[in-house]
Design an enzyme around this catalytic site. Sequence first.
Site, PDB file in Angstrom:
ATOM      1  N   LYS A  16      15.564  -8.365  10.744  1.00 39.81           N
ATOM      2  CA  LYS A  16      16.121  -8.316   9.389  1.00 39.81           C
ATOM      3  C   LYS A  16      17.253  -9.350   9.215  1.00 39.81           C
ATOM      4  CE  LYS A  16      13.232  -5.412   7.991  1.00 39.81           C
ATOM      5  NZ  LYS A  16      12.309  -5.739   6.895  1.00 39.81           N
TER       6      LYS A  16
ATOM      7  N   SER B  78      17.370  -5.588   5.266  1.00 42.16           N
ATOM      8  CA  SER B  78      17.857  -4.215   5.479  1.00 42.16           C
ATOM      9  C   SER B  78      19.341  -4.251   5.821  1.00 42.16           C
ATOM     10  CB  SER B  78      17.094  -3.586   6.647  1.00 42.16           C
ATOM     11  OG  SER B  78      17.749  -2.414   7.097  1.00 42.16           O
TER      12      SER B  78
ATOM     13  N   ASP C 204      -3.345  -8.803   8.125  1.00 49.32           N
ATOM     14  CA  ASP C 204      -2.196  -8.561   9.003  1.00 49.32           C
ATOM     15  C   ASP C 204      -1.302  -9.795   8.864  1.00 49.32           C
ATOM     16  OD1 ASP C 204      -0.382  -8.490  11.052  1.00 49.32           O
ATOM     17  OD2 ASP C 204      -1.832  -8.003  12.624  1.00 49.32           O
TER      18      ASP C 204
ATOM     19  N   TYR D  32      14.473  -4.483  15.376  1.00 47.66           N
ATOM     20  CA  TYR D  32      14.449  -4.373  13.903  1.00 47.66           C
ATOM     21  C   TYR D  32      15.646  -5.100  13.282  1.00 47.66           C
ATOM     22  CZ  TYR D  32      14.036  -2.091   9.307  1.00 47.66           C
ATOM     23  OH  TYR D  32      13.904  -1.840   7.964  1.00 47.66           O
TER      24      TYR D  32
ATOM     25  N   SER E 149       0.813  -1.231   0.000  1.00 49.47           N
ATOM     26  CA  SER E 149       0.000   0.000   0.000  1.00 49.47           C
ATOM     27  C   SER E 149       0.842   1.275   0.000  1.00 49.47           C
ATOM     28  CB  SER E 149      -0.937   0.005   1.219  1.00 49.47           C
ATOM     29  OG  SER E 149      -0.220  -0.268   2.411  1.00 49.47           O
ATOM     30  N   ARG E 150       2.052   1.202   0.557  1.00 50.91           N
ATOM     31  CA  ARG E 150       2.848   2.428   0.720  1.00 50.91           C
ATOM     32  C   ARG E 150       4.329   2.131   0.470  1.00 50.91           C
ATOM     33  NH1 ARG E 150       3.352   4.127   5.537  1.00 50.91           N
ATOM     34  NH2 ARG E 150       2.501   2.393   6.740  1.00 50.91           N
TER      35      ARG E 150
HETATM   36  P1  NAP Z   1       6.436   2.120   4.984  1.00 52.70           P
HETATM   37  O1  NAP Z   1       6.428   3.198   3.975  1.00 52.70           O
HETATM   38  O2  NAP Z   1       6.179   2.432   6.416  1.00 52.70           O
HETATM   39  O3  NAP Z   1       5.419   0.978   4.497  1.00 52.70           O
HETATM   40  C1  NAP Z   1       5.251  -0.175   5.276  1.00 52.70           C
HETATM   41  C2  NAP Z   1       4.255  -1.076   4.588  1.00 52.70           C
HETATM   42  O4  NAP Z   1       4.122  -2.275   5.389  1.00 52.70           O
HETATM   43  C3  NAP Z   1       2.875  -0.458   4.472  1.00 52.70           C
HETATM   44  O5  NAP Z   1       2.339  -0.774   3.207  1.00 52.70           O
HETATM   45  C4  NAP Z   1       2.090  -1.140   5.589  1.00 52.70           C
HETATM   46  O6  NAP Z   1       0.718  -1.308   5.281  1.00 52.70           O
HETATM   47  C5  NAP Z   1       2.741  -2.504   5.598  1.00 52.70           C
HETATM   48  N1  NAP Z   1       2.521  -3.234   6.846  1.00 52.70           N
HETATM   49  C6  NAP Z   1       2.967  -2.914   8.090  1.00 52.70           C
HETATM   50  N2  NAP Z   1       2.539  -3.834   8.990  1.00 52.70           N
HETATM   51  C7  NAP Z   1       1.811  -4.749   8.289  1.00 52.70           C
HETATM   52  C8  NAP Z   1       1.126  -5.926   8.638  1.00 52.70           C
HETATM   53  N3  NAP Z   1       1.095  -6.368   9.904  1.00 52.70           N
HETATM   54  N4  NAP Z   1       0.488  -6.623   7.671  1.00 52.70           N
HETATM   55  C9  NAP Z   1       0.515  -6.190   6.381  1.00 52.70           C
HETATM   56  N5  NAP Z   1       1.140  -5.074   5.986  1.00 52.70           N
HETATM   57  C10 NAP Z   1       1.795  -4.364   6.929  1.00 52.70           C
HETATM   58  O7  NAP Z   1       7.844   1.357   4.974  1.00 52.70           O
HETATM   59  P2  NAP Z   1       8.884   1.083   3.790  1.00 52.70           P
HETATM   60  O8  NAP Z   1      10.024   1.967   4.005  1.00 52.70           O
HETATM   61  O9  NAP Z   1       8.203   1.051   2.489  1.00 52.70           O
HETATM   62  O10 NAP Z   1       9.351  -0.373   4.210  1.00 52.70           O
HETATM   63  C11 NAP Z   1       9.027  -1.543   3.464  1.00 52.70           C
HETATM   64  C12 NAP Z   1      10.006  -2.636   3.845  1.00 52.70           C
HETATM   65  O11 NAP Z   1      11.325  -2.207   3.510  1.00 52.70           O
HETATM   66  C13 NAP Z   1      10.025  -2.937   5.337  1.00 52.70           C
HETATM   67  O12 NAP Z   1      10.186  -4.330   5.537  1.00 52.70           O
HETATM   68  C14 NAP Z   1      11.240  -2.195   5.830  1.00 52.70           C
HETATM   69  O13 NAP Z   1      11.784  -2.762   6.986  1.00 52.70           O
HETATM   70  C15 NAP Z   1      12.165  -2.361   4.632  1.00 52.70           C
HETATM   71  N6  NAP Z   1      13.242  -1.374   4.590  1.00 52.70           N
HETATM   72  C16 NAP Z   1      12.975  -0.047   4.496  1.00 52.70           C
HETATM   73  C17 NAP Z   1      14.019   0.870   4.482  1.00 52.70           C
HETATM   74  C18 NAP Z   1      13.801   2.359   4.362  1.00 52.70           C
HETATM   75  O14 NAP Z   1      14.755   3.124   4.616  1.00 52.70           O
HETATM   76  N7  NAP Z   1      12.630   2.825   3.978  1.00 52.70           N
HETATM   77  C19 NAP Z   1      15.342   0.404   4.574  1.00 52.70           C
HETATM   78  C20 NAP Z   1      15.586  -0.948   4.665  1.00 52.70           C
HETATM   79  C21 NAP Z   1      14.529  -1.835   4.676  1.00 52.70           C
HETATM   80  P3  NAP Z   1      -0.470  -0.451   5.975  1.00 52.70           P
HETATM   81  O15 NAP Z   1      -0.082   0.992   5.901  1.00 52.70           O
HETATM   82  O16 NAP Z   1      -1.649  -0.815   5.119  1.00 52.70           O
HETATM   83  O17 NAP Z   1      -0.612  -0.959   7.382  1.00 52.70           O
END
Ligand code: NAP
Length: 252
Positions: free
Chosen positions: A162, A145, A66, A158, A17-18
């Site tokens: 990871k 990550s 979820d 976290y 979604s995001r």
């Molecule tokens: P984000 O913008 O906060 O998006 C998180 C996504 O996860 C949202 O779509 C949210 O859906 C979903 N989500 C959270 N809890 C959930 C659950 N229990 N069941 C189903 N969906 C769930 O974060 P992002 O940065 O895109 O992160 C995505 C992935 O990349 C994560 O695993 C994060 O650890 C990893 N990552 C991110 C970064 C970074 O710097 N951004 C770096 C390394 C790794 P809803 O809003 O619908 O709840």
Amino acid sequence: MSNLSLENKVALVTGGSRGIGRAIALEFAARGAAVVVNYNKSPEAAEEVVKKIKEAGGKAAAYQADVSDIKQAEALVKFAIETFGDLSILVNNAGITRDQLIMMMPEADWDAVINTNLKSTFNCSKSAVKHMMRKRTGRIINMASVAGQMGNGGQTNYSASKAGQIGFTKALAREVAARNITVNALAPGFVDTEILEGIPTETMDNIIKTMVPLARKGKPEEIAYAAAFLASDEAAYITGQVLGVDGGMAMM
Ligand code: NAP
């Protein structure tokens, strides 16, 4: 990259979604895959992704689950298979942070992060693998990550989740390789999404300046291109790997 087609593939992106998951859903659909956009708490955002894909002539459906709950994860995988007749690509992307120094970290924050980031990966993969084993083909991509490779103070929960995903990736890759299923992980660095919102700008700027050789945050689309490659037929001989998409932060 433009010749890496995902035509006739069905992809399930958890947390589509995001942020990064959204970018992956859009990229996969643009390459021809039918995409299930999973969400937990953001129905409008998920429906917006689906609308965008459909307007561009692609196939997509949103589904609330979820993924930390095994029953909901099972229902999600079933939905993908019933809606589009297959499941060829699973991206375990859903994730949260609950940052705190260990002395102050409530047990609930440890559990929430481990369950959402790591247990969800087990939950969805277990159901998806059943189907992929029968089909004798499949792609699983786990969103790890740099925190799982290098560790990050204030993120024991976290970083452990990871690092756990990375171990899971390698073990499952060995289990399912004989059935032509590949399992890989992506390890992004700092990517411009809402997950970083809690970090003060000055701290962020300092981290980027001192820790990221390419001296900028990544874009969600840059993670999506790497995911599209790992999902493609062209990546058939790559399994059990962790691909850093981090501006050079963690050179393993
Ligand atoms: P984000 O913008 O906060 O998006 C998180 C996504 O996860 C949202 O779509 C949210 O859906 C979903 N989500 C959270 N809890 C959930 C659950 N229990 N069941 C189903 N969906 C769930 O974060 P992002 O940065 O895109 O992160 C995505 C992935 O990349 C994560 O695993 C994060 O650890 C990893 N990552 C991110 C970064 C970074 O710097 N951004 C770096 C390394 C790794 P809803 O809003 O619908 O709840």
